[in-house]
Design an enzyme around this catalytic site. Structure first.
Site, mmCIF file in Angstrom:
data_model
loop_
_atom_site.group_PDB
_atom_site.id
_atom_site.type_symbol
_atom_site.label_atom_id
_atom_site.label_comp_id
_atom_site.label_asym_id
_atom_site.label_seq_id
_atom_site.Cartn_x
_atom_site.Cartn_y
_atom_site.Cartn_z
ATOM 1 N N HIS A 10 0.831 -1.205 0.000
ATOM 2 C CA HIS A 10 0.000 0.000 0.000
ATOM 3 C C HIS A 10 0.870 1.260 0.000
ATOM 4 C CE1 HIS A 10 0.900 1.005 4.215
ATOM 5 N NE2 HIS A 10 0.844 -0.303 4.441
ATOM 6 N N ARG A 59 -6.000 1.542 4.211
ATOM 7 C CA ARG A 59 -4.912 2.039 3.365
ATOM 8 C C ARG A 59 -4.673 1.138 2.153
ATOM 9 N NH1 ARG A 59 -3.372 -0.019 8.192
ATOM 10 N NH2 ARG A 59 -1.559 -1.416 8.398
ATOM 11 N N GLU A 84 -2.750 -7.395 7.235
ATOM 12 C CA GLU A 84 -1.526 -7.074 7.965
ATOM 13 C C GLU A 84 -1.277 -8.117 9.047
ATOM 14 O OE1 GLU A 84 1.387 -6.143 8.429
ATOM 15 O OE2 GLU A 84 1.253 -3.949 8.534
#
Length: 212
Positions: A10, A59, A84
């Site tokens: 990202h 994001r 993540e």
């Protein structure tokens, strides 16, 4: 046939390098990050991407959305396997605070063995992202697939492809809005490109052919 996975980290958020965003849900791209995403999207639009999968984080969704819009793809699929690292109690803490935590220091020296408090090990991360890519390779044979994720998740996959220990993570960089690429064919994977950053003033080169 060969399936090509374009691995995208990202673009940058405004507090990059200041705190561990982790799975904090409200971290958006900053102004610089939005410009990064636009440049990246302009180049990936010429790569013939067939599908885009993204981590559930805001994001990554913003980055993936820019790529989809530029490529004329209406659908972006969220995938938990690209999420993540679950940093547990560390999520949202500043790096200044984390550096005083002995377990954090152990994590960064022995990621193959240390678990984040209330979270994952890097082996957990590597297992989920690798299995996801292997499944997609069967379902999207011969296509180019963009996977928008996070630095440590991409590093875990690259370490698997290259046969490296997870403790090798500091030996290479995965920068914001960078592109890496992996080819999958017949159950085998190979690295095609690592950490290619999109230049600010050159939007003519194809990312996957520029360094051949």
């Amino acid at each position: 046939m060969t399936t090509t996975f374009i691995l995208v980290r990202h673009a940058a958020h405004d507090r990059l390098g200041q705190f561990l965003a982790g799975r904090t849900t409200d971290v958006s791209l900053g102004e610089a990050g939005r410009k990064q995403a636009e440049r990246l999207a302009a180049q990936l639009a010429r790569e013939g991407v067939a599908s885009i999968y993204t981590s559930p984080r805001k994001r990554t969704n913003e980055t993936a959305g820019a790529i989809a819009a530029a490529a004329g793809l209406g659908q972006v699929t969220r995938a938990e396997a690209l999420d993540e690292v679950d940093f547990g109690a560390w999520s949202g803490k500043t790096f200044e605070t984390l550096h005083s935590d002995s377990l954090w220091r152990q994590w960064n020296s022995m990621r193959s063995r240390v678990r984040a408090p209330g979270g994952e090990t890097m082996s957990d991360v590597q297992r989920r992202v690798t299995q996801f890519v292997e499944t997609l390779a069967k379902d999207h044979d011969g296509r180019k697939i963009a996977l928008v994720s996070h630095a440590d998740v991409i590093k875990a996959l690259v370490c698997h492809v290259l046969g490296l220990s997870l403790d090798a993570w500091p030996r290479f960089e995965i920068a914001p809005a960078s592109v890496s690429a992996v080819a999958a064919s017949g159950g085998d994977m190979k690295l095609l490109m690592l950490n290619r950053e999109v230049p600010e003033h050159d939007e003519t080169a194809h990312l996957l052919t520029a360094r051949r």
